[in-house]
Write a protein that holds these residues in place. Structure first.
Motif, short mmCIF file in Angstrom:
data_model
loop_
_atom_site.label_atom_id
_atom_site.label_comp_id
_atom_site.label_asym_id
_atom_site.label_seq_id
_atom_site.Cartn_x
_atom_site.Cartn_y
_atom_site.Cartn_z
N THR A 19 -26.12 -31.43 -18.57
CA THR A 19 -25.48 -30.59 -17.48
C THR A 19 -24.69 -29.39 -18.06
O THR A 19 -24.40 -29.28 -19.08
CB THR A 19 -24.47 -31.76 -17.08
N LYS A 20 -24.14 -28.64 -17.02
CA LYS A 20 -23.50 -27.60 -17.42
C LYS A 20 -22.03 -27.86 -18.20
O LYS A 20 -21.58 -28.86 -17.85
CB LYS A 20 -23.07 -26.68 -16.17
N SER A 21 -21.72 -27.20 -18.91
CA SER A 21 -20.51 -27.12 -19.70
C SER A 21 -19.21 -27.02 -18.75
O SER A 21 -19.26 -26.38 -17.55
CB SER A 21 -20.27 -26.12 -20.68
N GLU A 22 -18.29 -27.73 -19.13
CA GLU A 22 -17.06 -27.69 -18.20
C GLU A 22 -15.92 -26.77 -18.73
O GLU A 22 -15.42 -27.14 -19.98
CB GLU A 22 -16.41 -29.35 -18.03
N ILE A 23 -15.58 -25.96 -18.02
CA ILE A 23 -14.30 -25.06 -18.53
C ILE A 23 -13.19 -26.05 -18.38
O ILE A 23 -12.66 -26.43 -17.44
CB ILE A 23 -14.10 -23.87 -17.67
N LYS A 24 -12.35 -26.17 -19.54
CA LYS A 24 -11.29 -26.75 -19.58
C LYS A 24 -10.00 -25.95 -19.39
O LYS A 24 -9.15 -26.13 -18.92
CB LYS A 24 -11.12 -27.48 -20.99
N ASN A 25 -10.08 -24.83 -20.02
CA ASN A 25 -9.05 -23.79 -19.97
C ASN A 25 -9.51 -22.00 -19.81
O ASN A 25 -10.36 -22.04 -20.89
CB ASN A 25 -7.87 -24.06 -20.79
N HIS A 26 -8.78 -21.50 -19.37
CA HIS A 26 -9.14 -20.12 -19.27
C HIS A 26 -7.93 -19.47 -20.21
O HIS A 26 -6.82 -19.76 -20.28
CB HIS A 26 -8.67 -19.37 -18.01
N LYS A 68 -1.01 -4.72 -31.66
CA LYS A 68 -1.89 -5.71 -31.59
C LYS A 68 -1.53 -6.78 -30.67
O LYS A 68 -0.26 -6.91 -30.60
CB LYS A 68 -2.53 -6.16 -32.85
N SER A 69 -2.09 -7.61 -30.07
CA SER A 69 -1.78 -8.66 -29.34
C SER A 69 -2.21 -9.99 -29.98
O SER A 69 -3.42 -9.92 -29.92
CB SER A 69 -2.21 -8.44 -27.68
N THR A 70 -1.51 -10.88 -30.25
CA THR A 70 -1.87 -12.12 -30.84
C THR A 70 -1.40 -13.10 -30.00
O THR A 70 -0.33 -13.40 -29.44
CB THR A 70 -1.36 -12.21 -32.28
N LYS A 71 -2.17 -14.28 -29.69
CA LYS A 71 -1.84 -15.62 -29.04
C LYS A 71 -2.33 -16.60 -29.81
O LYS A 71 -3.39 -16.68 -30.45
CB LYS A 71 -2.48 -15.43 -27.70
N PHE A 72 -1.65 -17.55 -29.31
CA PHE A 72 -1.77 -19.18 -30.19
C PHE A 72 -1.73 -20.15 -29.01
O PHE A 72 -0.75 -20.04 -28.21
CB PHE A 72 -0.76 -19.36 -31.36
N PHE A 73 -2.69 -20.85 -28.96
CA PHE A 73 -2.79 -21.90 -28.18
C PHE A 73 -2.87 -23.38 -28.68
O PHE A 73 -3.83 -23.44 -29.76
CB PHE A 73 -3.90 -21.82 -26.98
N VAL A 74 -2.53 -24.36 -28.01
CA VAL A 74 -2.94 -25.77 -28.36
C VAL A 74 -3.17 -26.50 -27.30
O VAL A 74 -2.70 -26.47 -26.11
CB VAL A 74 -1.38 -26.35 -28.98
N TYR A 75 -4.44 -27.15 -27.50
CA TYR A 75 -4.97 -27.85 -26.25
C TYR A 75 -4.95 -29.64 -26.70
O TYR A 75 -5.34 -29.85 -27.88
CB TYR A 75 -6.51 -27.55 -26.06
N ASP A 76 -4.29 -29.99 -25.89
CA ASP A 76 -4.01 -31.77 -26.10
C ASP A 76 -5.51 -32.42 -25.44
O ASP A 76 -5.26 -32.40 -24.07
CB ASP A 76 -3.03 -32.26 -25.87
N LYS A 130 -3.01 -27.48 -21.68
CA LYS A 130 -3.03 -26.52 -23.01
C LYS A 130 -1.70 -26.04 -22.98
O LYS A 130 -0.83 -25.70 -21.77
CB LYS A 130 -4.00 -25.18 -22.34
N TYR A 131 -1.11 -25.71 -23.98
CA TYR A 131 0.11 -24.99 -24.23
C TYR A 131 -0.11 -23.80 -25.16
O TYR A 131 -0.67 -23.91 -25.83
CB TYR A 131 0.89 -26.12 -24.99
N GLU A 132 0.67 -22.79 -24.68
CA GLU A 132 0.82 -21.53 -25.40
C GLU A 132 2.19 -21.53 -26.35
O GLU A 132 3.20 -21.46 -25.68
CB GLU A 132 0.70 -20.50 -24.35
N TYR A 133 1.96 -21.10 -27.68
CA TYR A 133 2.92 -20.79 -28.52
C TYR A 133 3.01 -19.68 -29.10
O TYR A 133 2.54 -19.72 -30.43
CB TYR A 133 3.26 -22.16 -29.32
N SER A 134 2.91 -18.42 -28.33
CA SER A 134 2.15 -17.21 -29.17
C SER A 134 3.72 -16.60 -29.74
O SER A 134 3.33 -15.36 -30.33
CB SER A 134 1.64 -16.21 -28.20
N ARG A 135 4.86 -16.68 -29.33
CA ARG A 135 6.00 -16.01 -29.83
C ARG A 135 6.14 -16.23 -31.13
O ARG A 135 6.35 -17.32 -31.72
CB ARG A 135 7.22 -16.75 -29.05
N GLY A 136 6.18 -15.02 -31.90
CA GLY A 136 6.44 -15.10 -33.37
C GLY A 136 5.35 -15.29 -34.19
O GLY A 136 5.21 -15.30 -35.64
N VAL A 137 4.13 -15.60 -33.78
CA VAL A 137 2.95 -15.60 -34.45
C VAL A 137 2.28 -14.40 -34.98
O VAL A 137 2.35 -13.31 -34.21
CB VAL A 137 2.07 -16.42 -33.47
#
Length: 671
Positions: free
Chosen positions: A419-426, A462-470, A476-483
């Protein structure tokens, strides 16, 4: 009239054959025209000195001037009469009739008389025989005693079928030196230590009076940790031969104390290992083709495993095809390995992912299919978390009007059922300069780090982002500040470390405080100064950082080095080198079933039963997006001769170590 020019007439070949038959008939009929008598076991054989001196033994007797020459009679104290008659007839005719019952006697006489051509005939006869576990010990005996070149092949067959051969009565004729060599041979790890124990007991009892003195040394060479504790305590400890010798008792007691104190645990049937899959090996004639653009394109399909506790390499069932830039992950709950060839980075809407089931030792494949209106996919990485397979994928989204609106990156759950893959998060919008890395924390959280994100590339900054998916909460949580971005991200304890090798600072993210902090320390120094290697494979298991292979900066050649850095001790150490020079291989930590970890990388058993022939292949692949799918199913009967050649392990299909001089030490193995 002038004399005609001289000519040589006649048939030399026919005359030589006639003379040969004439002399041989005289020998067979004990003719009085023979000038020497050979006495063997009180049987007289008449012959001609002129024929006998063809071999060095009789030539030395003739030249010595001893009584044998003067009396014309030679008393032979070697060999059986039929074998001597065959050897003498061979000097006349160059032919000999050899059977399995007579080959030993003929070899004995041929070796004593120094008739090398007859020894070669005996070797040819042995080579023509079908080698089995029933006859290989005796064949190895003959080849060893008489220094036949066929010995290496017979001996390798013996080592490759050792468990079955140890059940044969002929195996009890091995000398103590030969048994000790088998027990201490690291390449025979496929033989269980319990089987070795049972064999040395049977071997000692076969001739207890003469062999009892060798038992303690043989027993103490066993690795009792690899024998079940119940067998150690209920069977081995009470054996009369073990109880009779103090060294044997101490050897057993040491292992029992380690069990009691917790220094060792009972075998749970699992080995901690690191897999290295695919990549590029050494290019043949690299100096000639170094100016060509495809000089680094020699991909391999080997799947190698490094057993952490034993510092040794093994080989698992090879990949379905060569993969130059593979990405790989392991799902512990399903006990399955997943791998994808990143060499073809983009695909239209679907792509094959390969799966290796460790319990069934079977390779299969399934389609990763994008949802509707998602095209031009690019797979960054795959990770296994909470028993599910996830992929970080970039693709274009098409609106209903058919317009291409954006290029975005998603976290998708990959479905194995087609079956088609399921998008969990953009996650974010991306561009051609975006880079992504990911890792898993505690088999529950997927950490994703990306740099240069956004629809439009930025020239400055540059733009850097950090995500944590439980995965348990599907959030999904984003903790990009300071990374900040670096190319290495891995979990150590309850922290995520972002750094690069040799950098004098690092970033650490705490799962407890959910904050980033900048640490001014060299978390991961270079293994050597200067460190001149690129394209190496690396992985962290939480306590150590491993580096495998790579490419020399100056030499541009693949290397086989393997190293480990311990975070607590802050020290690098060298590991057992890779079986072949390799770079750009995929890596993952794995819990490997012990039955797959038995064989040494140079296991003689695998020469006769290659890892691929013991695995099943039911895979599909797609060469180009517009091509039809290709099915590939060879079951378990794969026996191609180039298993190891294509993988670069051995250059000619035969292990190099078979030709080493060190194997000459086995010539005196048998009595």
């Amino acid at each position: 009239m002038d004399d005609p020019f001289p000519r040589t007439l006649g048939n030399r070949a026919m005359h030589s054959l006639s003379l040969q038959r004439h002399l041989h008939d005289q020998m067979q009929s004990n003719s009085e025209l023979c000038d020497v008598i050979l006495v063997v076991n009180q049987v007289e054989i008449r012959a001609h000195w002129s024929v006998l001196v063809m071999c060095p033994y009789f030539q030395s007797l003739y030249d010595s001037g001893l009584k044998e020459r003067m009396s014309g009679k030679i008393n032979l104290l070697i060999g059986k009469t039929p074998a001597v008659r065959v050897a003498i007839s061979f000097l006349y005719t160059g032919e000999a009739e050899i059977t399995y019952e007579t080959v030993k006697d003929i070899l004995e006489v041929a070796d004593y008389f120094q008739i090398n051509e007859l020894k070669s005939c005996c070797q040819s006869y042995l080579e023509s025989m079908t080698m089995t576990v029933e006859n290989c010990v005796q064949m190895c005996l003959l080849c060893s005693l008489y220094n036949l070149e066929f010995y290496n092949k017979v001996f390798e067959f013996l080592r490759g079928h050792l468990p079955d051969i140890m059940q044969q009565e002929d195996a009890l004729t091995l000398t103590s030196e030969s048994v000790m060599s088998l027990l201490t041979d690291p390449t025979l790890s496929y033989v269980e230590q319990k089987q070795f124990y049972e064999f040395i007991i049977k071997w000692s009892e076969f001739d207890l009076e003469n062999r009892e003195a060798f038992f303690p040394d043989l027993f103490c060479s066993l690795d009792l940790q690899k024998i079940p504790r119940s067998v150690l305590e209920n069977e081995i400890e009470g054996n009369p031969l073990v109880k009779k010798d103090k060294r044997c008792q101490v050897h057993v007691l040491n292992i029992k104390m380690k069990y009691i104190t917790g220094l060792i645990k009972e075998d749970d049937g699992v080995r901690e290992a690191i897999l290295v899959a695919g990549g590029c090996s050494q290019v043949m004639f690299a100096s000639i083709f170094s100016i060509l653009p495809f000089r680094e394109s020699l991909a391999v399909k080997s799947l190698l495993g490094y057993i952490l506790a034993e510092d040794r390499w093994i080989e698992l069932a090879p990949l379905p095809h060569q993969m130059q830039q593979a990405i790989m992950t392991f799902c512990s709950k399903k006990n399955c390995l997943y791998i994808f060839d990143q060499g073809n980075q983009s695909f239209s809407s679907r792509v094959f992912i390969y799966k290796f089931d460790l319990e069934e030792t079977k390779w299969t494949s399934f389609l990763l299919e994008l949802p509707e209106n998602h095209i031009s996919g690019s797979l960054h990485t795959i990770v296994a978390c909470s028993g599910k397979l996830f992929a970080v994928i970039s693709c274009h989204i098409i609106q209903k009007g058919g317009q291409n609106v954006q290029w975005s990156t998603f976290l998708m759950e990959v479905k194995e059922d087609g079956t088609k893959s399921e998008i969990k998060n953009h996650l974010f919008q991306r561009n051609e300069n975006t880079s992504v890395v990911a890792c898993v924390m505690q088999d529950r959280k997927i950490c994703i780090l990306a740099t240069k994100v956004g629809a439009i590339p930025r020239r400055k900054g540059k733009s850097t982002k950090f995500f944590v998916y439980d995965a348990a909460l599907n959030r999904k949580y984003e903790y990009s500040r300071g990374v900040n971005w670096d190319n290495l991200m891995f979990a150590v304890g309850d922290e995520i470390v972002v750094t690069r090798m040799g950098k004098f600072s690092c970033m650490k993210y705490s799962m407890t405080t959910r904050k980033w902090r900048h640490v001014k320390e060299q978390f991961l120094p270079f293994p050597t100064q200067p460190f001149e290697s690129t394209d190496f494979s690396s992985i962290s298991d939480g306590s150590n950082f491993y580096v495998f292979g790579g490419k020399g900066v100056k030499s541009m050649e693949s290397v086989a080095e393997a190293m480990c850095y311990n975070y607590a001790e802050k020290k690098w150490k060298k590991l057992q080198e890779l079986p072949q020079p390799l770079r750009q291989g995929a890596t993952c930590c794995i819990q490997l079933p012990s039955n797959l970890a038995k064989c040494h990388i140079k296991c003689p058993h695998c020469i006769f039963f290659p890892s691929r022939s013991r695995a099943k292949y039911d895979v599909h692949y797609q060469r180009e997006e517009d091509d039809d799918e290709y099915d590939y199913d060879d079951g378990s009967g794969y026996t191609f001769d180039d298993d190891y050649v294509s993988d670069g392990l051995w250059s000619d299909g035969v292990p190099d170590y078979l030709d080493d001089d060190e194997y000459d030490d086995y010539e005196n193995w048998f009595i």
